[in-house]
Design a protein around this motif. Structure first.
Motif, PDB file in Angstrom:
ATOM      1  N   TYR A 282     -48.915 -13.344 -10.499  1.00 47.75           N
ATOM      2  CA  TYR A 282     -47.458 -13.852 -11.333  1.00 47.75           C
ATOM      3  C   TYR A 282     -47.188 -12.892 -12.859  1.00 47.75           C
ATOM      4  CZ  TYR A 282     -47.848 -17.848  -8.387  1.00 47.75           C
ATOM      5  OH  TYR A 282     -48.610 -18.661  -7.235  1.00 47.75           O
ATOM      6  N   VAL A 283     -47.936 -12.384 -12.967  1.00 42.26           N
ATOM      7  CA  VAL A 283     -48.018 -12.181 -14.551  1.00 42.26           C
ATOM      8  C   VAL A 283     -48.397 -10.009 -14.796  1.00 42.26           C
ATOM      9  CG1 VAL A 283     -49.498 -12.078 -16.631  1.00 42.26           C
ATOM     10  CG2 VAL A 283     -49.144 -14.338 -15.537  1.00 42.26           C
ATOM     11  N   THR A 284     -47.790  -9.778 -15.127  1.00 42.09           N
ATOM     12  CA  THR A 284     -48.320  -7.920 -15.709  1.00 42.09           C
ATOM     13  C   THR A 284     -48.623  -8.059 -16.638  1.00 42.09           C
ATOM     14  OG1 THR A 284     -46.112  -7.728 -15.580  1.00 42.09           O
ATOM     15  CG2 THR A 284     -47.261  -7.378 -13.398  1.00 42.09           C
ATOM     16  N   VAL A 285     -49.263  -7.122 -17.635  1.00 42.97           N
ATOM     17  CA  VAL A 285     -49.517  -7.303 -18.839  1.00 42.97           C
ATOM     18  C   VAL A 285     -49.876  -5.403 -18.787  1.00 42.97           C
ATOM     19  CG1 VAL A 285     -51.420  -7.528 -20.505  1.00 42.97           C
ATOM     20  CG2 VAL A 285     -51.226  -8.869 -19.164  1.00 42.97           C
ATOM     21  N   GLU A 286     -49.131  -4.900 -19.417  1.00 45.41           N
ATOM     22  CA  GLU A 286     -49.422  -3.234 -20.186  1.00 45.41           C
ATOM     23  C   GLU A 286     -49.295  -3.213 -22.402  1.00 45.41           C
ATOM     24  OE1 GLU A 286     -44.647  -1.836 -18.659  1.00 45.41           O
ATOM     25  OE2 GLU A 286     -44.914  -3.375 -17.802  1.00 45.41           O
ATOM     26  N   GLN A 287     -49.910  -2.549 -22.085  1.00 44.70           N
ATOM     27  CA  GLN A 287     -49.915  -1.849 -23.138  1.00 44.70           C
ATOM     28  C   GLN A 287     -49.485  -0.949 -24.100  1.00 44.70           C
ATOM     29  OE1 GLN A 287     -53.520   0.987 -24.287  1.00 44.70           O
ATOM     30  NE2 GLN A 287     -52.778   0.786 -25.895  1.00 44.70           N
ATOM     31  N   LEU A 288     -48.067  -2.067 -25.095  1.00 42.89           N
ATOM     32  CA  LEU A 288     -47.048  -1.095 -25.366  1.00 42.89           C
ATOM     33  C   LEU A 288     -46.635  -2.307 -26.786  1.00 42.89           C
ATOM     34  CD1 LEU A 288     -44.565  -1.867 -22.372  1.00 42.89           C
ATOM     35  CD2 LEU A 288     -45.650   0.869 -23.395  1.00 42.89           C
ATOM     36  N   ASN A 289     -46.313  -1.045 -27.262  1.00 40.60           N
ATOM     37  CA  ASN A 289     -46.126  -2.177 -28.990  1.00 40.60           C
ATOM     38  C   ASN A 289     -44.185  -2.555 -29.207  1.00 40.60           C
ATOM     39  OD1 ASN A 289     -44.809  -2.361 -31.945  1.00 40.60           O
ATOM     40  ND2 ASN A 289     -45.547  -0.234 -32.302  1.00 40.60           N
ATOM     41  N   PHE A 290     -44.292  -3.700 -29.280  1.00 35.96           N
ATOM     42  CA  PHE A 290     -43.053  -4.110 -28.611  1.00 35.96           C
ATOM     43  C   PHE A 290     -42.210  -2.972 -29.842  1.00 35.96           C
ATOM     44  CE2 PHE A 290     -40.354  -7.919 -30.380  1.00 35.96           C
ATOM     45  CZ  PHE A 290     -39.761  -8.105 -29.958  1.00 35.96           C
ATOM     46  N   PHE A 291     -41.862  -2.822 -30.843  1.00 36.09           N
ATOM     47  CA  PHE A 291     -41.295  -2.367 -31.827  1.00 36.09           C
ATOM     48  C   PHE A 291     -40.878  -1.186 -31.226  1.00 36.09           C
ATOM     49  CE2 PHE A 291     -43.522  -4.328 -36.188  1.00 36.09           C
ATOM     50  CZ  PHE A 291     -43.012  -5.100 -34.978  1.00 36.09           C
TER      51      PHE A 291
END
Length: 388
Positions: A282-291
């Motif tokens: 159900y969940v994916t996680v990515e390395q990203l800077n929200f800004f």
């Protein structure tokens, strides 16, 4: 049929109403809200069910004895007058937690010691041997609550606090308490009927709780054990039946749940925890800077996050909170964004007007859960469209 008895579910300040609602939905009787607690009635099966399924409860206590205590002697006598062999045997270990709101007693450690003496003396007199104290992993947790001269003795049905869900093995510097995360999600109105984003996901707690709410998975299904499993009347078959009935009520989820974090270490921890919770489909996680991101989905987006407060993380608060506001404004139309902060000064720099502000506590820190509604297009065109 088992008799119903009174229980007390403890929670954080600000969650009393949602906990009461959770209890009613589960089928509790006589639900009454207090401060940081909700009382209710149910049978043994419901006690198991409440521990497994409640998202916003920290502990479930079963009161077993009441008396008046206004000094050391009356406390000792009151504890001594209860038949302790009903809930403890001489080969088991126990520990006593004390909560005081009384002018007669001002030291919880002292009350715990006196109560321990009374319990141990009773066992010695009757059986010639005594149960041991074990602070770390006791068989039975006893809770003593003294308000003025009213003393109530309760058994802790949960054991360790219910925020220990059992899925989180890896944490980063400032992890959010699981019960706090679940309560924020429920207060935000998250029900799994849309896409979800935590843009600063840390070790993934909000993501895991969001997925469990979306799929109606019992909050404590991954937990290794509960306090009641060491009680004399523990019923393994009944517990298994309750687990099966709760798991039959889980539901399909047809949207996305995503987490971003700019730190690779946090992303790895979040992924591990999501896998531990069996939620990786159900969940994916990515390395990203929200800004540096923008909204990916077309429909409405539900966002809940826990930005750093500067308590344990060294950042330029003014700039950081301004960037939160700018990113929401420029890149996330059609989004309901909620976040919690204990840095009440920093909220001024977001540059947006929150449509809701709810007072909560993150540990000892007074915090606010705030909501920002980001409309598609400008706010004016939204209202024009509605009028048309």
């Amino acid at each position: 049929m088992e008799d119903n008895f009174k229980m007390i579910a403890k929670t954080f300040f600000g969650f009393e109403e949602i906990l009461a609602k959770e209890l009613q939905m589960l089928g509790a009787q006589d639900v009454e809200q207090g401060v940081r607690m909700v009382s209710f009635k149910g049978d043994k099966g419901f006690m198991y069910k409440a521990n497994l399924a409640l998202r916003t409860s920290l502990k479930i206590l079963k009161p077993v004895y009441f008396f008046r205590a206004y000094n050391e002697q009356s406390l000792y006598k009151g504890i001594m007058s209860m038949d302790w062999s009903k809930c403890l045997n001489a080969n088991q270990s126990f520990v006593i937690d004390v909560t005081l709101h009384s002018d007669h007693f001002n030291h919880s450690q002292f009350v715990a010691l006196k109560a321990k003496d009374a319990i141990v003396d009773q066992f010695r007199e009757r059986y010639g041997k005594r149960p041991d104290i074990d602070k770390d992993h006791p068989d039975v947790r006893i809770n003593i609550h003294i308000h003025a001269d009213q003393c109530s003795v309760a058994l802790d049905t949960s054991g360790a606090s219910l925020h220990h869900r059992g899925y989180r093995t890896a944490t980063n510097i400032a992890p959010i308490n699981e019960v706090l995360a679940a309560g924020m999600l429920l207060l935000s109105g998250w029900d799994g009927q849309g896409d979800f984003l935590d843009p600063m996901c840390g070790s993934g707690t909000i993501l895991a709780e969001a997925a469990m709410i979306a799929c109606n998975i019992p909050a404590n299904i991954n937990r290794k054990e509960f306090g009641f499993e060491k009680w004399n009347d523990w019923d393994n078959d009944l517990f298994d039946k309750i687990v099966d009935s709760l798991m039959k009520k889980t539901r399909e989820f047809h949207y996305t749940i995503k987490g971003y974090d700019k730190a690779p270490s946090a992303v790895n921890k979040a992924k591990d925890n999501i896998i531990n919770a069996n939620l990786d489909e159900y969940v994916t996680v990515e390395q990203l800077n929200f800004f540096e991101t923008e909204k990916e989905t077309r429909g409405p987006l539900h966002m809940v996050f826990n930005p750093p407060y500067g308590e344990r993380l060294d950042i330029d608060m003014e700039r950081f909170y301004r960037e939160i506001g700018d990113t929401l404004k420029q890149s996330y139309p059609g989004t309901n964004a909620w976040f919690i902060t204990a840095n009440l000064e920093a909220l001024k720099f977001v540059g947006l007007k929150p449509s809701r502000k709810i007072k909560l506590f993150n540990g000892k820190l007074e915090a606010r859960l705030v909501k920002y509604e980001m409309y598609e297009g400008s706010k004016r065109t939204k209202f024009q469209r509605e009028e048309e």
